[in-house]
Design an enzyme around this catalytic site. Structure first.
Site, PDB file in Angstrom:
ATOM      1  N   GLN A   1      44.561  19.493  30.857  1.00 55.49           N
ATOM      2  CA  GLN A   1      43.225  20.098  30.956  1.00 55.49           C
ATOM      3  C   GLN A   1      42.108  19.192  30.423  1.00 55.49           C
ATOM      4  O   GLN A   1      41.021  19.137  30.994  1.00 55.49           O
ATOM      5  CB  GLN A   1      43.232  21.422  30.207  1.00 55.49           C
ATOM      6  CG  GLN A   1      42.194  22.391  30.688  1.00 55.49           C
ATOM      7  CD  GLN A   1      42.573  23.805  30.278  1.00 55.49           C
ATOM      8  OE1 GLN A   1      42.592  24.131  29.095  1.00 55.49           O
ATOM      9  NE2 GLN A   1      42.873  24.643  31.245  1.00 55.49           N
TER      10      GLN A   1
ATOM     11  N   HIS B   1      37.133  17.060  23.097  1.00 55.21           N
ATOM     12  CA  HIS B   1      36.982  17.220  24.544  1.00 55.21           C
ATOM     13  C   HIS B   1      36.230  16.041  25.157  1.00 55.21           C
ATOM     14  O   HIS B   1      35.586  16.180  26.186  1.00 55.21           O
ATOM     15  CB  HIS B   1      36.223  18.507  24.885  1.00 55.21           C
ATOM     16  CG  HIS B   1      36.929  19.759  24.500  1.00 55.21           C
ATOM     17  ND1 HIS B   1      37.029  20.188  23.211  1.00 55.21           N
ATOM     18  CD2 HIS B   1      37.576  20.700  25.245  1.00 55.21           C
ATOM     19  CE1 HIS B   1      37.695  21.327  23.160  1.00 55.21           C
ATOM     20  NE2 HIS B   1      38.042  21.656  24.386  1.00 55.21           N
TER      21      HIS B   1
ATOM     22  N   GLU C   1      51.997  20.247  26.597  1.00 53.68           N
ATOM     23  CA  GLU C   1      51.823  19.003  27.356  1.00 53.68           C
ATOM     24  C   GLU C   1      53.148  18.249  27.456  1.00 53.68           C
ATOM     25  O   GLU C   1      53.441  17.630  28.476  1.00 53.68           O
ATOM     26  CB  GLU C   1      50.743  18.131  26.711  1.00 53.68           C
ATOM     27  CG  GLU C   1      49.325  18.666  26.874  1.00 53.68           C
ATOM     28  CD  GLU C   1      49.006  19.835  25.941  1.00 53.68           C
ATOM     29  OE1 GLU C   1      49.798  20.095  25.004  1.00 53.68           O
ATOM     30  OE2 GLU C   1      47.977  20.502  26.153  1.00 53.68           O
TER      31      GLU C   1
END
Lengths: 426, 354
Positions: free
Chosen positions: B99, B146, B77
């Site tokens: 993502q 997530h 990243e």
């Protein structure tokens, strides 16, 4: 389970942590015998388009051109004209004169901070001459030589250092964190190694657009420990980006010696091997070797043969900054005993040996440069020095956060102007 | 009743034929339009090329625009954002994808110290016109790696713009505006509503976007200006300030409970449409703020302070916040964590009773 482990542990050797320690501390007698300084001219020069692995031996060798006889030797000799050599010499001397004057200005309270690059002038000046003017430089904070090599006005540099009303960065940046788009010199960050992925991105963008410009970044050896260094090299390797990563190994990161960046196990140039890119380890105090290596890497990048990692092996002859006291952590003899000499003296002696220069000419040049710098600082002082009122108007503080001023910054700008009348009534 | 402020958009939407799209399709269309219109736009990110992204937001774009315009990146990243900053300095308009928003942290220094300040520190010699797209928020059983909503971090940084769409229509127009913007933009995509307007009732079947007024997406190019909120629902009893998934949760609760709330979909947190906030709160006299992120120092705290500072004499009840709890997102207990209809319903009752 635990019991069994404890019994087994009885025979095991005790683990110990290795904490690197430099060879010499204040008061120590210095001996640089451990440094391998190979003969000038003994290093092979592979073709610029060679497979990266062909440079692997050069990652632990040391590319040198100027020998102890003051002559240029071997395949890396760039065969520069005397005029070009004199130009590089003059610019390196100008960097040194500028540093001396600005250091003094800081001590006189005209600015808050300054960083010299004494002993490292070749790694910026000579390296910049190895690039084309259009190539974008992504500097760290000790590359004033790149600006001087591209004839950037000294007055702009002093205005920036004084954060005065003529500072075109509007007094926002710490002294020496220049930005100079006009000479393709990227804005300097105080956060370390962040410019490396950015240089990769610039190089990738140039490749995407089918341009011919490349990017060259500078970083200190200490900052190679930052994650950004590894991200940058990964991306550059993956996309074969036309980029050059110059690692200036000046042995010291403030008071931490290069061992804390991993130099005890291998060279910094050898990191290239792991990424499968070209790597060169260069005598950073040899302006001819520095020029030749940078030019080699630039030609390689420009012909789509990919990135190069260059380690300039040099020595920081002064403290880290005006806030540093190197006598507390390193031997005073280090500077005198440094086996690779002084880059300005070496080029001067080379030109003298060629019959293209003299001691008198050199002394005269130094006088001229000192005067030029002094004249420039006096000119800059008319625009103000740090903290003496001649700064940019308050509203500029709120400009350039965004392209357009949002409501909250508009309100805060009005507040600052209101406060001004109370704090500094005319 | 959702209402689209078509008349406030620079391009009239009435003339362009609109189809029902889900949010992924709308985002894909926006990216395709910008790749077509501007040769300086490039997309990059993990798995976004040949595969088209784990959520399919970039599906088909590499095949159409080529590998040097749309490409996969290493899992880094810091590299993705840092490289995008350099590309922006060159003159490109990179649109990097992270993502999951939970993975943006290794790229934070490049966002906070570099992208955000490039214009300022160089006195506009260099800019970073990048748009970082990233799916965020919970409700998909993504666990604590997530599901996070890190938007408040970015709103605290001078120089970054933060955008959160709540409908396919807005996602397309806001994304095009973000890519055209010369400042760095963080574009958070509420992944819970990628495929349907989730109203917070996790135990009921989810509706698809088809038929929802916000799913009517005009063909072709249009923008929704950053810094302009949308009145998602007009009302008199109280104002609910929300963005992303929480707009739909608020709508669901108001529908279920028959509450006459005015719902302001902020659309962009920075720049914030302070006028829309003030106008609504002054009209209703009551304010509830809803977000999915943890409560302490969340963006709701900023909104609450602004409302109190600017509308205090119009308030008839203390400002309430409906948020996630101050814990990481728990995998098995995510519906206990999620600020759904029960939590919001209670807060509404409290405000109306005050």
């Amino acid at each position: 389970m635990a019991k069994v482990d404890a019994e087994a542990g009885g025979n095991r050797p005790r683990l110990s942590l290795h904490v690197p320690e430099p060879r010499f501390r204040p008061g120590d007698t210095v001996d640089f015998a451990h440094l391998q300084v190979p003969e000038a001219g003994a290093q092979p020069r592979p073709d610029e388009a060679c497979p990266a692995a062909e440079t692997n031996p050069l990652c632990t060798d040391l590319i040198r051109v100027l020998g102890s006889d003051n002559q240029a030797h071997g395949p890396w000799n760039p065969n520069l004209t005397p005029d070009k050599l004199r130009l590089i010499l003059r610019q390196m001397a100008l960097v040194r004169a500028f540093d001396a004057r600005m250091y003094r200005a800081q001590r006189q309270g005209k600015t808050s901070f300054y960083l010299k690059c004494v002993g490292e002038e070749a790694t910026s000046v000579a390296a910049t001459h190895g690039l084309d003017f259009e190539d974008m430089i992504f500097p760290s904070y000790r590359q004033q030589g790149c600006l001087i090599a591209r004839d950037y006005p000294l007055l702009e540099m002093v205005n920036q250092i004084y954060s005065n009303r003529a500072d075109k960065l509007k007094g926002r940046q710490l002294p020496i964190l220049y930005s100079a788009r006009s000479v393709n010199f990227f804005t300097i960050s105080g956060n370390l190694a962040t410019q490396l992925p950015q240089a990769t991105g610039f190089a990738m963008a140039s490749a995407i657009k089918g341009d011919s410009r490349i990017a060259a970044a500078w970083v200190g050896e200490g900052s190679t420990a930052e994650g950004d260094f590894h991200s940058a090299l990964t991306f550059a390797a993956v996309y074969n980006a036309p980029a050059i990563f110059n690692v200036v190994n000046n042995q010291w990161a403030i008071s931490s010696f290069s061992g804390f960046a991993g130099s005890e196990r291998t060279s910094f140039a050898a990191r290239a091997i792991g990424y499968g890119i070209a790597g060169l380890r260069v005598d950073g105090n040899d302006p001819l070797a520095v020029y030749a290596a940078e030019r080699w890497a630039a030609d390689r990048a420009r012909s789509n043969n990919g990135p190069t990692l260059i380690e300039f092996f040099t020595y920081r002859a002064e403290g880290h900054s005006t806030s540093d006291d190197p006598t507390v952590y390193r031997s005073a003899e280090e500077r005198e005993e440094w086996p690779l000499g002084d880059p300005i003296a070496r080029l001067r002696d080379h030109l003298i040996a060629l019959g293209e220069w003299s001691e008198d000419q050199h002394a005269e040049m130094d006088r001229e440069l000192a005067e030029e710098v002094l004249r420039t600082t006096k000119e800059a002082e008319k625009n103000g020095i740090l903290g003496h009122g001649l700064h940019h108007p308050f509203h500029t503080m709120f400009e350039d956060v965004f392209e357009e001023l949002p409501w909250n910054l508009r309100e805060q700008s009005e507040q600052a102007i209101r406060e001004r009348k109370i704090k500094w009534p005319d | 009743m959702a209402r689209l402020d078509a008349d406030e958009d620079p391009v009239s939407l009435s003339e362009a034929p609109a189809r029902d799209l889900n949010m992924i399709e709308a985002i894909n269309e926006a990216l395709g339009i910008m790749l077509e219109r501007d040769p300086d736009v490039i997309l990059m990110g993990e798995d976004i090329g040949f595969f088209g992204g784990v959520f399919r937001a970039t599906a088909g774009l590499q095949q159409k625009y080529g590998k040097t315009r749309v490409f996969d990146t290493p899992i880094s990243e810091c590299g993705i954002i840092g490289v995008a900053v350099g590309m922006g300095a060159y003159g490109l308009r990179p649109v990097p994808e992270i993502q999951f928003a939970d993975y943006i942290y290794p790229g934070l220094d490049q966002l906070i110290s570099e992208a955000a300040r490039l214009r300022y520190r160089s006195a506009a010699e260099f800019i970073a016109p990048l748009t970082v797209r990233s799916p965020f928020g919970g409700g998909i059983f993504g666990g604590q790696t997530h599901s996070q909503s890190p938007e408040a971090l970015f709103t605290h940084v001078a120089g970054l713009k933060t955008v959160v769409p709540s409908t396919p229509h807005d996602a397309k127009g806001l994304l095009i505006a973000a890519i055209e913007d010369n400042d760095p933009v963080i574009f958070f995509e509420p992944k819970r509503i990628y495929n349907g307007p989730f109203d917070g009732y996790y135990d009921r079947p989810t509706k698809p976007w088809k038929g929802h007024p916000g799913a009517k997406v005009p063909e072709g190019y249009y923008t929704i200006p950053l810094g302009k909120a949308r009145v998602a629902r007009e009302g008199e009893a109280l104002t609910i300030l929300a963005y992303g998934t929480m707009v739909h949760v608020a709508e669901g609760v108001c529908r279920e409970k028959g509450v006459d709330a005015e719902i302001i979909d902020l659309r962009t947190l920075v720049p914030l449409d302070i006028e829309a906030v003030e106008n609504s709160v002054r009209k209703t006299g009551r304010c509830l703020i809803a977000h999915e992120a943890t409560r302490t120092s969340g963006f709701g705290a900023e909104l609450s302070a602004l409302v109190t500072e600017r509308c205090f004499y119009h308030l008839e009840a203390p400002v309430e916040r409906v948020t996630g709890f101050d814990t990481p997102y728990p995998h098995s207990l995510e519906w206990a964590y999620f600020p759904g209809p029960v939590r919001m319903g209670e807060a509404i009752d409290k405000i109306l009773e005050a």
